[in-house]
Design a protein around this motif. Structure first.
Motif, PDB file in Angstrom:
ATOM      1  N   GLY A 121       0.787  -1.332  -0.089  1.00 45.69           N
ATOM      2  CA  GLY A 121      -0.108   0.032  -0.127  1.00 45.69           C
ATOM      3  C   GLY A 121       0.962   1.237  -0.070  1.00 45.69           C
ATOM      4  N   ASP A 122       2.095   1.147   0.069  1.00 43.62           N
ATOM      5  CA  ASP A 122       3.031   2.281   0.218  1.00 43.62           C
ATOM      6  C   ASP A 122       3.136   2.822  -1.046  1.00 43.62           C
ATOM      7  N   SER A 123       3.460   4.464  -1.085  1.00 39.44           N
ATOM      8  CA  SER A 123       3.710   5.040  -2.622  1.00 39.44           C
ATOM      9  C   SER A 123       5.098   5.261  -2.751  1.00 39.44           C
ATOM     10  N   PHE A 124       5.691   4.968  -3.680  1.00 40.07           N
ATOM     11  CA  PHE A 124       7.208   4.978  -3.910  1.00 40.07           C
ATOM     12  C   PHE A 124       7.584   5.785  -5.007  1.00 40.07           C
ATOM     13  N   LEU A 125       8.586   6.590  -4.794  1.00 37.25           N
ATOM     14  CA  LEU A 125       8.833   7.668  -6.116  1.00 37.25           C
ATOM     15  C   LEU A 125      10.404   7.344  -6.451  1.00 37.25           C
ATOM     16  N   ASP A 126      10.640   6.837  -7.595  1.00 40.29           N
ATOM     17  CA  ASP A 126      12.091   6.657  -7.987  1.00 40.29           C
ATOM     18  C   ASP A 126      12.464   7.812  -8.898  1.00 40.29           C
ATOM     19  N   CYS A 127      13.416   8.512  -8.392  1.00 37.22           N
ATOM     20  CA  CYS A 127      13.847   9.932  -8.732  1.00 37.22           C
ATOM     21  C   CYS A 127      14.730   9.513 -10.021  1.00 37.22           C
ATOM     22  N   THR A 128      15.385   8.298 -10.324  1.00 37.70           N
ATOM     23  CA  THR A 128      16.259   7.776 -11.353  1.00 37.70           C
ATOM     24  C   THR A 128      15.796   6.766 -11.696  1.00 37.70           C
ATOM     25  N   LEU A 129      14.684   6.493 -12.527  1.00 42.73           N
ATOM     26  CA  LEU A 129      14.161   5.337 -13.020  1.00 42.73           C
ATOM     27  C   LEU A 129      15.284   4.287 -13.797  1.00 42.73           C
ATOM     28  N   GLY A 130      15.876   4.963 -14.864  1.00 44.63           N
ATOM     29  CA  GLY A 130      16.674   4.143 -15.566  1.00 44.63           C
ATOM     30  C   GLY A 130      16.159   2.977 -16.339  1.00 44.63           C
ATOM     31  N   ILE A 131      16.636   1.686 -16.149  1.00 50.77           N
ATOM     32  CA  ILE A 131      16.061   0.508 -16.498  1.00 50.77           C
ATOM     33  C   ILE A 131      14.810  -0.159 -15.877  1.00 50.77           C
ATOM     34  N   GLY A 132      14.663   0.618 -14.261  1.00 52.21           N
ATOM     35  CA  GLY A 132      13.500   0.302 -13.624  1.00 52.21           C
ATOM     36  C   GLY A 132      13.624  -0.928 -12.884  1.00 52.21           C
ATOM     37  N   SER A 133      14.833  -1.590 -12.737  1.00 51.98           N
ATOM     38  CA  SER A 133      14.871  -2.871 -11.975  1.00 51.98           C
ATOM     39  C   SER A 133      14.232  -2.530 -10.599  1.00 51.98           C
ATOM     40  N   ASP A 134      14.888  -1.581  -9.728  1.00 50.17           N
ATOM     41  CA  ASP A 134      14.470  -1.592  -8.392  1.00 50.17           C
ATOM     42  C   ASP A 134      12.892  -1.137  -8.305  1.00 50.17           C
ATOM     43  N   SER A 135      12.505  -0.302  -9.279  1.00 58.00           N
ATOM     44  CA  SER A 135      11.203   0.033  -9.099  1.00 58.00           C
ATOM     45  C   SER A 135      10.288  -1.066  -9.396  1.00 58.00           C
ATOM     46  N   ILE A 136      10.741  -2.189 -10.207  1.00 56.96           N
ATOM     47  CA  ILE A 136      10.002  -3.565 -10.395  1.00 56.96           C
ATOM     48  C   ILE A 136       9.744  -4.135  -8.820  1.00 56.96           C
ATOM     49  N   ILE A 137      10.911  -4.097  -8.405  1.00 54.11           N
ATOM     50  CA  ILE A 137      11.145  -4.851  -6.929  1.00 54.11           C
ATOM     51  C   ILE A 137       9.904  -4.105  -6.016  1.00 54.11           C
ATOM     52  N   ALA A 138      10.049  -2.897  -6.019  1.00 54.06           N
ATOM     53  CA  ALA A 138       9.226  -1.832  -5.034  1.00 54.06           C
ATOM     54  C   ALA A 138       7.600  -1.949  -5.451  1.00 54.06           C
ATOM     55  N   SER A 139       7.646  -2.356  -6.646  1.00 55.00           N
ATOM     56  CA  SER A 139       6.185  -2.353  -7.301  1.00 55.00           C
ATOM     57  C   SER A 139       5.493  -3.701  -6.797  1.00 55.00           C
ATOM     58  N   HIS A 140       6.465  -4.632  -6.652  1.00 51.39           N
ATOM     59  CA  HIS A 140       5.760  -5.928  -6.319  1.00 51.39           C
ATOM     60  C   HIS A 140       5.434  -6.008  -4.857  1.00 51.39           C
ATOM     61  N   VAL A 141       6.262  -5.364  -4.071  1.00 48.32           N
ATOM     62  CA  VAL A 141       6.042  -5.096  -2.552  1.00 48.32           C
ATOM     63  C   VAL A 141       4.848  -4.472  -2.317  1.00 48.32           C
ATOM     64  N   VAL A 142       4.735  -3.335  -3.030  1.00 46.20           N
ATOM     65  CA  VAL A 142       3.427  -2.292  -2.503  1.00 46.20           C
ATOM     66  C   VAL A 142       2.166  -2.615  -3.072  1.00 46.20           C
ATOM     67  N   GLY A 143       2.262  -3.550  -4.102  1.00 48.53           N
ATOM     68  CA  GLY A 143       1.020  -4.300  -4.832  1.00 48.53           C
ATOM     69  C   GLY A 143       0.105  -3.349  -5.250  1.00 48.53           C
ATOM     70  N   ASP A 144      -1.123  -3.884  -5.726  1.00 44.27           N
ATOM     71  CA  ASP A 144      -2.152  -3.154  -6.185  1.00 44.27           C
ATOM     72  C   ASP A 144      -2.560  -2.026  -5.520  1.00 44.27           C
ATOM     73  N   SER A 145      -2.609  -1.706  -4.181  1.00 40.19           N
ATOM     74  CA  SER A 145      -2.864  -0.890  -3.236  1.00 40.19           C
ATOM     75  C   SER A 145      -1.856   0.181  -3.160  1.00 40.19           C
ATOM     76  N   GLY A 146      -0.935  -0.076  -3.524  1.00 41.58           N
ATOM     77  CA  GLY A 146       0.020   1.121  -3.596  1.00 41.58           C
ATOM     78  C   GLY A 146       0.599   1.555  -5.053  1.00 41.58           C
ATOM     79  N   SER A 147       1.708   2.393  -4.993  1.00 40.43           N
ATOM     80  CA  SER A 147       1.900   2.990  -6.481  1.00 40.43           C
ATOM     81  C   SER A 147       3.326   3.203  -6.461  1.00 40.43           C
ATOM     82  N   VAL A 148       3.847   3.228  -7.546  1.00 38.74           N
ATOM     83  CA  VAL A 148       5.382   3.373  -7.738  1.00 38.74           C
ATOM     84  C   VAL A 148       5.304   4.263  -9.200  1.00 38.74           C
ATOM     85  N   THR A 149       6.088   5.351  -8.947  1.00 38.54           N
ATOM     86  CA  THR A 149       6.220   6.406  -9.835  1.00 38.54           C
ATOM     87  C   THR A 149       7.694   6.567 -10.413  1.00 38.54           C
ATOM     88  N   GLY A 150       7.976   6.376 -11.580  1.00 36.47           N
ATOM     89  CA  GLY A 150       9.580   6.551 -11.848  1.00 36.47           C
ATOM     90  C   GLY A 150       9.962   7.723 -12.781  1.00 36.47           C
TER      91      GLY A 150
END
Length: 261
Positions: A100-129
């Protein structure tokens, strides 16, 4: 943005032409017919970086580069497998992310870390790169939605990520206080951290913005829980900007945490 042209793969069919022209229209860059010319020749003739629109992926060649940048989940695929086996993940330990957390990746690049974050926060959370280079942002945005994989967990995590083409500090200044639970910084430093070929190609065509006091200050204001920094183990930025360094004795990079409260 530097000069960019888009062309087809070496042996194009009608679908390749359609795709290349669509990419050109989307990015507002000229379409150039391949005419059996090499990428290096096209780059030399037009003095431009070259986007190749193939059937399976978009490839982006910087001037003088022989290796293209293209989207691939990179380390995220096997990192997700490890998480599913119950193993720990240093990135997640540093971020302290929850469902359910919201995660902001200020330096998305290829997005590997954001993919891991997205898995953890799930549908109820959000990931912005955020990605400052418009071509890289375009390739990664499409890749996250269109990459073919039979792994439903990986696919779902990729598809949930929102990609914004914007400079990080500019974006942060427009956000209210405590807008995201965790703000993540992984700027490209003078020392190479990653060892994958695709990361090297990203270094060649991507934009490089050094960490600044204004960037950290705005990130801290916008973060509700914490700001997390990833940098080379020899970097002085942890101490310089007040991050608590999470030492990893066998790794080339460390994480730093700047708590909000």
């Amino acid at each position: 943005m530097c000069e960019v042209i888009v062309t087809t793969a070496g042996r194009p069919d009608e679908e390749s032409f359609r795709l290349a022209k669509q990419v050109g229209d989307d990015l507002h860059v000229p379409f150039v017919p391949r005419k059996k010319r090499s990428v290096a020749k096209l780059s030399e003739l037009y003095k431009a970086n070259v986007m190749v629109a193939g059937k399976n992926r978009l490839e982006y060649y910087g001037k003088g580069s022989s290796a293209p940048f293209f989207f691939h989940p990179d380390t995220a695929a096997f990192r997700l497998k490890r998480l599913q086996r119950g193993e720990t993940e240093p990135f997640l330990e540093a971020c302290g992310l929850e469902m359910g957390d919201s995660f902001l990746d200020c330096t998305l690049g290829i997005g590997s870390d954001s993919i891991i974050a997205s898995h953890v926060v799930g549908d109820s959370g959000s990931v912005t790169g955020l990605e400052v280079d418009p071509v890289i942002a375009y390739i990664v945005r499409r890749g996250l939605k269109e990459y073919e994989t039979a792994d439903a967990v990986l696919k779902g995590a990729m598809e949930r990520i929102r990609v914004i083409n914007c400079e990080a500090v500019e974006f942060l200044k427009r956000q209210p206080d405590d807008a995201f639970d965790v703000v993540y910084l992984d700027p490209m430093f003078e020392r190479t951290i990653e060892e994958s070929v695709n990361f090297e190609s990203l270094r060649e065509v991507g934009s490089h913005h050094p960490l600044t006091e204004a960037w950290v200050r705005e990130a801290h204001r916008v973060a509700k829980k914490r700001v997390v920094l990833k940098a080379h183990f020899r970097s002085t930025h942890f101490e310089e900007f007040g991050f608590e360094r999470k030492v990893r004795l066998t790794s080339k990079f460390h994480f730093g945490v700047l708590e909000k409260r």
